[in-house]
Scaffold this active site. Structure first.
Site, PDB file in Angstrom:
ATOM      1  N   LYS A   1       0.800  -1.228   0.000  1.00 42.65           N
ATOM      2  CA  LYS A   1       0.000   0.000   0.000  1.00 42.65           C
ATOM      3  C   LYS A   1       0.832   1.276   0.000  1.00 42.65           C
ATOM      4  CE  LYS A   1      -4.414  -1.416   0.359  1.00 42.65           C
ATOM      5  NZ  LYS A   1      -5.513  -0.946  -0.502  1.00 42.65           N
TER       6      LYS A   1
ATOM      7  N   SER B   1       1.083 -10.010  -0.350  1.00 40.53           N
ATOM      8  CA  SER B   1       0.864  -8.563  -0.375  1.00 40.53           C
ATOM      9  C   SER B   1       1.111  -7.845   0.938  1.00 40.53           C
ATOM     10  CB  SER B   1      -0.565  -8.266  -0.851  1.00 40.53           C
ATOM     11  OG  SER B   1      -1.512  -8.895  -0.006  1.00 40.53           O
TER      12      SER B   1
END
Length: 328
Positions: free
Chosen positions: A55, A311
């Site tokens: 992110k 992720s």
């Protein structure tokens, strides 16, 4: 909302902006995993990105492009954790005030990290309050910019740098990707990844992986339109609980994906245990979704070369211990 185009050029520009700030995360290979699956799996470790998740890439790319006045007024974001941390750190590095709207049940490790990066945190009840409404009200009061978690072309372009690196690193070890898997919630990572990979290897299959009960992308792809779902409850994969694909991300995913598959909480937990035991990696539940899909045989990979994105690695220590002990 109109759907502005996100191109390979946008992702390459994002890569230049984040160069030297974001980590070019490693691509690794495990003989044990390859043998188990009968495939060659190249693992992209976004667990080692700044803030412990991909992110940060999109957040920094978005905030970097704010003008002086907007930077002075600050930014507001809403997130259960990883986007919160990405925005908080990017804002600190760029000298921008940041306030993050987070659910009262967000993992405390993510809340603490967000505060540690210097952001304000506003807690809310996800069952009775709207995070979007709260963020919009605060932004209006302060004249601040709302930074979406996925429905923003600059966010998508920033996340797409994962795909640029993955393609380049795979080529460096003589690999041509047959398919790639990544977790998906609103779709920012998967949309950007798909643009970057398809631009360089049009024949690559790209799959999204969702938690069971949150398969809004699969339903949307099958229906040919965005489908909003009513989840049956919570998921262990707390970072992947979006009930509908993004307005900007869905057309990209519709164009580029081979499909979407779902994994159960038990399969995500098993993937976390496998990552810890066999790969020596700490991966959060949502971050392990792609690995869970591979281990559960959701996608056919035998004799193929696979790009797998892990992720994020921001998991509450107590939850992680319970998973490793086999209690979940």
């Amino acid at each position: 909302m109109p759907a502005p185009s996100v191109t390979l050029a946008d992702i390459e520009a994002a890569a230049r902006r984040i160069a030297g700030i974001a980590v070019e995360t490693p691509l690794i290979e495990s003989p044990a995993l390859n043998e188990r699956l009968g495939a060659r799996v190249l693992i992209k470790l976004e667990t080692l990105q700044r803030v412990g998740a991909f992110k940060f890439r999109g957040a920094y790319n978005r905030l970097f492009q704010l003008d002086v006045g907007a930077r002075r007024r600050g930014v507001v974001a809403f997130s259960s954790g990883n986007h919160a941390q990405g925005v908080a750190l990017a804002a600190r590095l760029l000298g921008i005030p940041a306030l993050i709207v987070m659910p009262s049940d967000a993992p405390e490790v993510k809340v603490a990290a967000t505060l540690g990066y210097g952001a304000e945190v506003h807690r809310y009840d996800r069952l009775t309050e709207s995070r979007e409404a709260i963020a919009a009200a605060i932004a209006s009061e302060r004249g601040a910019v709302v930074v979406p978690a996925f429905d923003d072309p600059h966010i998508i372009a920033g996340q797409g740098t994962v795909g640029l690196e993955l393609a380049r690193q795979a080529a460096a070890v003589g690999a041509h990707l047959d398919l790639a898997l990544a977790p998906v919630s609103g779709g920012g990572l998967l949309a950007g990844l798909s643009i970057a990979l398809k631009a360089q290897a049009p024949d690559v299959e790209i799959w999204g992986v969702e938690p069971a009960g949150f398969d809004d992308l699969r339903q949307s792809l099958e229906a040919g339109r965005r489908v909003a779902i009513t989840p049956p409850g919570r998921s262990l994969c707390d970072a992947l609980e979006s009930p509908v694909p993004g307005e900007l991300t869905f057309p990209i995913l519709q164009r580029n994906l081979a499909g979407a598959v779902a994994v159960t909480d038990a399969e995500a937990a098993e993937a976390m245990r496998y990552a810890f035991g066999a790969l020596k990696l700490v991966v959060e539940p949502g971050g392990s979704a792609g690995l869970a899909a591979l281990l559960a045989g959701r996608v056919e990979v035998a004799s193929r070369t696979v790009g797998l994105v892990l992720s994020g690695g921001n998991v509450d220590p107590e939850l992680f211990a319970r998973v490793i002990r086999g209690e979940l």
